[in-house]
Design a protein around this motif. Structure first.
Motif, PDB file in Angstrom:
ATOM      1  N   MET A   1       0.689 -11.536  -6.773  1.00  0.00           N
ATOM      2  CA  MET A   1       1.531 -11.555  -7.964  1.00  0.00           C
ATOM      3  C   MET A   1       0.851 -12.378  -9.052  1.00  0.00           C
ATOM      4  N   LEU A   2       0.825 -11.824 -10.259  1.00  0.00           N
ATOM      5  CA  LEU A   2       0.152 -12.530 -11.339  1.00  0.00           C
ATOM      6  C   LEU A   2       1.085 -13.432 -12.147  1.00  0.00           C
ATOM      7  N   PHE A   3       2.388 -13.104 -12.181  1.00  0.00           N
ATOM      8  CA  PHE A   3       3.294 -13.890 -13.023  1.00  0.00           C
ATOM      9  C   PHE A   3       4.726 -13.602 -12.613  1.00  0.00           C
ATOM     10  N   ARG A   4       5.589 -14.635 -12.678  1.00  0.00           N
ATOM     11  CA  ARG A   4       7.024 -14.422 -12.459  1.00  0.00           C
ATOM     12  C   ARG A   4       7.831 -15.315 -13.380  1.00  0.00           C
ATOM     13  N   ASP A   5       8.920 -14.768 -13.875  1.00  0.00           N
ATOM     14  CA  ASP A   5       9.875 -15.529 -14.683  1.00  0.00           C
ATOM     15  C   ASP A   5      11.068 -14.617 -14.934  1.00  0.00           C
ATOM     16  N   SER A   6      12.075 -15.158 -15.581  1.00  0.00           N
ATOM     17  CA  SER A   6      13.259 -14.353 -15.885  1.00  0.00           C
ATOM     18  C   SER A   6      12.923 -13.318 -16.955  1.00  0.00           C
ATOM     19  N   ALA A   7      13.750 -12.269 -17.017  1.00  0.00           N
ATOM     20  CA  ALA A   7      13.523 -11.223 -18.020  1.00  0.00           C
ATOM     21  C   ALA A   7      13.589 -11.790 -19.426  1.00  0.00           C
ATOM     22  N   ALA A   8      14.477 -12.753 -19.657  1.00  0.00           N
ATOM     23  CA  ALA A   8      14.581 -13.371 -20.985  1.00  0.00           C
ATOM     24  C   ALA A   8      13.308 -14.126 -21.325  1.00  0.00           C
ATOM     25  N   ALA A   9      12.764 -14.878 -20.353  1.00  0.00           N
ATOM     26  CA  ALA A   9      11.539 -15.635 -20.598  1.00  0.00           C
ATOM     27  C   ALA A   9      10.343 -14.716 -20.777  1.00  0.00           C
ATOM     28  N   VAL A  10      10.283 -13.635 -19.997  1.00  0.00           N
ATOM     29  CA  VAL A  10       9.176 -12.683 -20.138  1.00  0.00           C
ATOM     30  C   VAL A  10       9.200 -12.046 -21.523  1.00  0.00           C
ATOM     31  N   ALA A  11      10.387 -11.678 -21.996  1.00  0.00           N
ATOM     32  CA  ALA A  11      10.494 -11.088 -23.338  1.00  0.00           C
ATOM     33  C   ALA A  11       9.972 -12.053 -24.394  1.00  0.00           C
ATOM     34  N   ALA A  12      10.298 -13.351 -24.253  1.00  0.00           N
ATOM     35  CA  ALA A  12       9.824 -14.352 -25.222  1.00  0.00           C
ATOM     36  C   ALA A  12       8.307 -14.506 -25.143  1.00  0.00           C
ATOM     37  N   GLU A  13       7.765 -14.493 -23.925  1.00  0.00           N
ATOM     38  CA  GLU A  13       6.302 -14.596 -23.750  1.00  0.00           C
ATOM     39  C   GLU A  13       5.603 -13.378 -24.350  1.00  0.00           C
ATOM     40  N   CYS A  14       6.211 -12.212 -24.200  1.00  0.00           N
ATOM     41  CA  CYS A  14       5.635 -10.999 -24.793  1.00  0.00           C
ATOM     42  C   CYS A  14       5.595 -11.114 -26.318  1.00  0.00           C
ATOM     43  N   HIS A  15       6.683 -11.602 -26.859  1.00  0.00           N
ATOM     44  CA  HIS A  15       6.788 -11.704 -28.321  1.00  0.00           C
ATOM     45  C   HIS A  15       5.729 -12.654 -28.886  1.00  0.00           C
ATOM     46  N   SER A  16       5.455 -13.741 -28.163  1.00  0.00           N
ATOM     47  CA  SER A  16       4.456 -14.712 -28.648  1.00  0.00           C
ATOM     48  C   SER A  16       3.026 -14.268 -28.360  1.00  0.00           C
ATOM     49  N   GLY A  17       2.882 -13.313 -27.425  1.00  0.00           N
ATOM     50  CA  GLY A  17       1.539 -12.860 -27.033  1.00  0.00           C
ATOM     51  C   GLY A  17       0.917 -13.676 -25.920  1.00  0.00           C
ATOM     52  N   ALA A  18       1.589 -14.755 -25.510  1.00  0.00           N
ATOM     53  CA  ALA A  18       1.010 -15.639 -24.500  1.00  0.00           C
ATOM     54  C   ALA A  18       0.951 -14.990 -23.128  1.00  0.00           C
ATOM     55  N   LEU A  19       1.894 -14.070 -22.849  1.00  0.00           N
ATOM     56  CA  LEU A  19       1.966 -13.487 -21.510  1.00  0.00           C
ATOM     57  C   LEU A  19       0.669 -12.779 -21.136  1.00  0.00           C
ATOM     58  N   PHE A  20       0.103 -12.029 -22.069  1.00  0.00           N
ATOM     59  CA  PHE A  20      -1.052 -11.200 -21.730  1.00  0.00           C
ATOM     60  C   PHE A  20      -2.299 -12.057 -21.521  1.00  0.00           C
ATOM     61  N   PHE A  21      -2.375 -13.164 -22.219  1.00  0.00           N
ATOM     62  CA  PHE A  21      -3.462 -14.115 -21.979  1.00  0.00           C
ATOM     63  C   PHE A  21      -3.323 -14.718 -20.586  1.00  0.00           C
ATOM     64  N   ARG A  22      -2.088 -15.073 -20.197  1.00  0.00           N
ATOM     65  CA  ARG A  22      -1.863 -15.683 -18.887  1.00  0.00           C
ATOM     66  C   ARG A  22      -2.125 -14.673 -17.774  1.00  0.00           C
ATOM     67  N   LEU A  23      -1.712 -13.422 -17.964  1.00  0.00           N
ATOM     68  CA  LEU A  23      -1.980 -12.389 -16.967  1.00  0.00           C
ATOM     69  C   LEU A  23      -3.481 -12.186 -16.781  1.00  0.00           C
ATOM     70  N   THR A  24      -4.215 -12.178 -17.890  1.00  0.00           N
ATOM     71  CA  THR A  24      -5.670 -11.985 -17.819  1.00  0.00           C
ATOM     72  C   THR A  24      -6.331 -13.136 -17.071  1.00  0.00           C
ATOM     73  N   GLU A  25      -5.918 -14.354 -17.374  1.00  0.00           N
ATOM     74  CA  GLU A  25      -6.495 -15.521 -16.692  1.00  0.00           C
ATOM     75  C   GLU A  25      -6.206 -15.485 -15.200  1.00  0.00           C
ATOM     76  N   GLN A  26      -4.966 -15.181 -14.842  1.00  0.00           N
ATOM     77  CA  GLN A  26      -4.592 -15.169 -13.434  1.00  0.00           C
ATOM     78  C   GLN A  26      -5.276 -14.016 -12.696  1.00  0.00           C
ATOM     79  N   PHE A  27      -5.385 -12.855 -13.328  1.00  0.00           N
ATOM     80  CA  PHE A  27      -6.077 -11.715 -12.729  1.00  0.00           C
ATOM     81  C   PHE A  27      -7.522 -12.093 -12.415  1.00  0.00           C
ATOM     82  N   THR A  28      -8.192 -12.738 -13.372  1.00  0.00           N
ATOM     83  CA  THR A  28      -9.595 -13.139 -13.189  1.00  0.00           C
ATOM     84  C   THR A  28      -9.730 -14.116 -12.037  1.00  0.00           C
ATOM     85  N   TYR A  29      -8.777 -15.036 -11.932  1.00  0.00           N
ATOM     86  CA  TYR A  29      -8.825 -16.030 -10.844  1.00  0.00           C
ATOM     87  C   TYR A  29      -8.618 -15.359  -9.485  1.00  0.00           C
TER      88      TYR A  29
END
Length: 626
Positions: A1-29
């Motif tokens: 699993m690359l990331f987990r959080d509530s749907a509300a928190a995921v929506a906020a991370e998507c809006h800021s763009g931070a989620l995709f950076f975090r997914l990329t970092e975790q995928f690479t690791y």
């Protein structure tokens, strides 16, 4: 699993763009390389859509487990939604497969496959894909095995219109697989509300992640029931595509009286033999004439013993590649050639009667024997001079006969704990792919240790056996193998490393002093205590693998050196080119290092090589004390 959080928190991370950076970092690791641009684009375009649907449904507290890795497998579900059921209040889960497709149509021959403009080959209908994930999770996660009704599956094609994917609804739909499209988004939101309540989903997610992971269903232990009665293995994605490709080819061959060839290619543990058994069982149940063949005495003998334990005629389904020299052309409907990288140039040897010598290459004999010959292979497992099973050679042989040849590649990893990272580490370690060895980064799926001595390795493995794990020791062919043991005598301790002495596995088909015959070394518990070689280990798996790298492969300076003078393998003749010897020795260790499902313990007889292995694994002390 690359990331987990509530749907509300995921929506906020998507809006800021931070989620995709975090997914990329975790995928690479986790995977040891950066995700492809197409994967990142799919995250950017699909995850916000799912988060939005959940929030619009009033399910902002549902936990989203993104890129959830299936246990003992390298496949990942796009998302697993965890929450409480709105009626029962019990944990409830929804596996979601997200597709950006705007249009797709079912394959002409098989509604479980579909055609999408972006792909040259047919792909699995997403309903069947998500259903496979649900069935697999129920089989391997204890939290779900006890409550199979707690999980549902949905394929959400969020860009699709009804006209664009109308034909996909022909696929069977049930609790584990339902299809939804963006044009009818309200139906998807209603579905989510029937499965998930508004309460916090984090406790349910914790319960899922803490669920006991069941052991991988060992191939030989279920072969009998697989062939005789029903499918026990759940086939996923490319495996199911390969399975359906063969069944569709059989149907076409019977319908229009023609031949075609199917090749399934993949690395160790990608499920080639699982596909072979599933096919054989299905064809056998349908009354279609089919046989399974390999070039491995150990594999074929074990299949015959286990699958034919209560039904002796089942044993006759398992043959050798050289069994078809005099076979009548197209007498079989299907011939499944497992471990096809073990094919030889010719079936004839010095014992072959002149009347049985066809004069044909072995690959031609196998193609001629059935209307649909199926080859399953891994080109990196060629370990003997004269083995010649490659995709190019099979395609060329089919082309010479004017036959269609379909190739289905397998990528996902089932052996080695489902760890793609471990298999890539082994391939890079041995120089079978460019770039040189890399440091091992533990991924939580596969354990890797370096032993300081064979005594330490054996003691560790014996401790694992006491915990009910299976374990075996194997080694490069660097010690003379006593092949004739007088009746009543024990196996001689041929493998000698300092004070440590152990026998090779039995040579031949009779037990010696409590040690099982060669063909059963990998599957009989009494095989522990003897050292296996590549010819007895290839094709099999066990929980813990101890591997002794002998003096035929040592690390010097910045590279591996293969020393043919240290090899005792009689297959290497004076005429065998040096480059072939080096390649085959490396392939041998690749086979040995990829037998374990839980972990590998490696020991080298060479001090400089041990030091290099410690450096790459980050082990500066004995693993027994760290």
């Amino acid at each position: 699993m690359l990331f987990r959080d509530s749907a509300a928190a995921v929506a906020a991370e998507c809006h800021s763009g931070a989620l995709f950076f975090r997914l990329t970092e975790q995928f690479t690791y986790v995977h040891g390389h950066r995700p492809g641009s197409s994967e990142v684009r799919s995250w950017e375009r699909s995850i916000p859509v799912l988060a939005s649907a959940l929030n619009d449904a009033g399910l902002g507290q549902v936990e989203m487990l993104l890129e959830y890795g299936l246990p003992l497998n390298s496949k990942r579900a796009d998302a697993v939604l965890a929450g409480v059921h709105p009626e029962t209040g019990l944990p409830s889960y929804v596996v979601v497969e997200l597709k950006q497709w705007s249009s797709a149509e079912p394959d002409d021959d098989d509604p479980s496959l579909c055609r999408v403009d972006a792909y040259a080959q047919a792909v699995l209908n997403p309903v069947d894909q998500v259903r496979g994930y649900c069935e697999y999770l129920v089989s391997f996660n204890g939290a779900l095995a006890a409550n199979p009704e707690s999980i549902s599956g949905a394929a959400y094609l969020h860009n699709a219109t009804e006209l664009g994917v109308k034909g996909l609804f022909e696929a069977e739909q049930n609790q584990y697989g339902q299809l939804f499209i963006g044009a009818r988004r309200g139906e998807f939101i209603d579905f989510l509300r029937t499965k998930l309540g508004t309460g916090p989903g984090a406790p349910a997610a914790d319960e899922l992640l803490a669920g006991k992971i069941g052991p991988s269903k060992q191939l030989m232990g279920v072969a009998a029931q697989e062939v005789r009665e029903r499918e026990q293995f759940v086939l996923l994605d490319e495996q199911r595509i390969a399975y359906r490709t063969v069944l569709n080819a059989v149907r076409r061959a019977k319908r229009s009286d023609h031949k075609e060839v199917v090749v399934v290619t993949g690395g160790p543990g990608t499920g080639k033999s699982v596909i072979a058994l599933s096919l054989l069982g299905e064809l056998y149940r349908q009354g279609i004439t089919a046989l399974h063949a390999t070039g491995s005495s150990s594999f074929t003998t074990t299949m015959r013993k286990v699958a034919g334990a209560r039904k002796p005629q089942v044993r006759e389904l398992f043959k050798y590649f050289n069994s078809f020299m005099t076979a009548e052309r197209n007498r079989l409907d299907v011939l499944i050639c497992d471990e096809a990288h073990r094919m030889r140039e010719t079936s004839a040897n010095r014992y072959t009667r002149a009347a049985d010598r066809s004069g044909k290459a072995q690959i031609e004999e196998l193609i001629d024997a059935a209307r649909v010959p199926v080859f399953l292979l891994d080109e990196h497992q060629v370990v003997r001079p004269g083995e010649m099973g490659t995709v190019a050679e099979i395609e060329a042989a089919a082309a010479r006969k004017g036959l269609r040849c379909q190739v289905v590649p397998l990528d996902s990893q089932f052996r080695c704990g489902g760890s793609d990272a471990y298999v890539r580490w082994v391939v890079r370690l041995l120089g079978l792919e460019p770039g040189g060895p890399v440091a091992w980064e533990p991924d939580g799926r596969m354990q890797l240790m370096v032993a300081d001595s064979p005594q330490e390795m054996e003691a560790f493995l014996d401790d694992r056996r006491a915990e009910k794990y299976s374990a075996r020791m194997s080694a490069g062919y660097c010690w003379t193998w006593t092949k004739k043991v007088p009746a009543g005598e024990a196996l001689p301790a041929d493998v000698v490393i300092g004070e440590w002495k152990r026998p090779w596995n039995v040579y031949g088909d009779r037990a010696v002093g409590g040690a099982p015959p060669a063909a059963l070394w990998a599957t009989d518990p009494a095989g522990f205590g003897q050292v296996g070689c590549v010819y007895t280990a290839q094709g099999f798996e066990y929980d813990w693998s101890g591997v002794i790298i002998g003096p035929d492969l040592v690390w010097r300076g910045d590279r591996w050196i293969a020393d043919r003078t240290a090899s005792k393998d009689p297959v290497f003749k004076k005429s065998t080119p040096e480059a072939d010897v080096a390649r085959l020795i490396r392939n041998t260790y690749k086979v040995l290092l990829t037998r374990g499902m839980v972990g590998t313990v490696v020991y080298s007889t060479d001090a400089e090589t041990r030091e290099k292995l410690r450096e790459l694994t980050g082990m500066t002390a004995s693993f027994a004390t760290v």
